[in-house]
Design a protein around this motif. Structure first.
Motif, PDB file in Angstrom:
ATOM      1  N   ARG A 127       0.821  -1.197   0.000  1.00 25.09           N
ATOM      2  CA  ARG A 127       0.000   0.000   0.000  1.00 25.09           C
ATOM      3  C   ARG A 127       0.861   1.256   0.000  1.00 25.09           C
ATOM      4  NH1 ARG A 127      -5.383  -0.786   0.994  1.00 25.09           N
ATOM      5  NH2 ARG A 127      -6.030  -2.858   1.744  1.00 25.09           N
ATOM      6  N   ASN A 168       0.609   5.798  -1.283  1.00 28.81           N
ATOM      7  CA  ASN A 168      -0.213   6.907  -1.742  1.00 28.81           C
ATOM      8  C   ASN A 168      -0.315   6.892  -3.269  1.00 28.81           C
ATOM      9  OD1 ASN A 168      -1.393   9.428  -2.343  1.00 28.81           O
ATOM     10  ND2 ASN A 168      -0.617  10.260  -0.417  1.00 28.81           N
ATOM     11  N   ASP A 177      -4.231   5.607   0.780  1.00 27.27           N
ATOM     12  CA  ASP A 177      -3.915   4.293   1.346  1.00 27.27           C
ATOM     13  C   ASP A 177      -3.769   3.227   0.263  1.00 27.27           C
ATOM     14  OD1 ASP A 177      -3.384   2.659   3.582  1.00 27.27           O
ATOM     15  OD2 ASP A 177      -5.441   1.913   3.597  1.00 27.27           O
TER      16      ASP A 177
END
Length: 204
Positions: A62, A64, A109
């Motif tokens: 994960r 941005n 996320d």
């Protein structure tokens, strides 16, 4: 890398060549980049005609995705279902305008979930979630199956008609059996009456 945003073209094979080129590039770039992957938690999603549905995808690991180039592509036409880049929604297929929404709250996320509103049976098919950023390119495939419950509902008049036909057939069978038994009984009585008649006289 550009993608066609229109389904109609004078050359019928053009969308398929575009999709093939996209898939080859997607495969090669994905193999060449170990920075991230695009994962579909559920690669087969079902929906009901008229309802909304969410196609789920996320980055792994994960990270941005706000500055990424995110494309949701319809496999059948190779057209752009939804195109997001650097905070803006860009061109898309005409039939999906106003019907798609990328959940931006989840981008930080690594979530790439896309909502499609008021789905139709023609929305059934395969979709590709493709992501490109400064470090690589990757994608995942999601299959959407749209069902129409109304097409599976038996209309009341059909049920009533079937019931009437069943009753008529049933009553006809009962009538035939009754008449047959009555005929057999009459034949039996007639036969017995003949047996009780006196024998014919031999007097000349």
């Amino acid at each position: 890398m550009g993608f066609t945003s229109h389904c109609r073209h004078s050359n019928f094979s053009h969308p398929w060549r575009t999709l093939l080129a996209h898939l080859v590039a997607l495969h090669l770039l994905h193999l060449g980049s170990a920075q991230f992957r695009v994962v579909a938690p559920n690669d087969h999603i079902t929906a009901i005609v008229g309802k909304d549905v969410v196609l789920h995808c996320r980055l792994s690991p994960r990270k941005n995705a706000w500055s990424s180039d995110i494309k949701w592509i319809q496999h059948r036409s190779a057209g752009l279902l939804h195109h997001y880049r650097n905070g803006s929604d860009l061109e898309q297929m005409e039939e999906y305008k106003g019907r798609t929404e990328l959940f931006r709250d989840g981008l930080s996320d690594g979530n790439l979930d896309l909502r499609i509103t008021a789905v139709t049976s023609t929305d059934s098919g395969t979709y590709i979630c493709a992501v490109e950023d400064a470090v690589g390119y990757a994608g995942a495939v999601v299959e959407l199956e749209v069902s129409d419950p109304s097409s599976q509902i038996t209309h009341p008049w059909k049920v009533a008609l079937a019931l009437v036909i069943t009753l008529l057939v049933g009553s006809s069978v009962v009538t035939i059996i009754f008449l047959h038994r009555k005929q057999v009984a009459q034949s039996r009585k007639l036969s017995e009456s003949f047996q009780h008649l006196p024998p014919p006289s031999n007097n000349l």
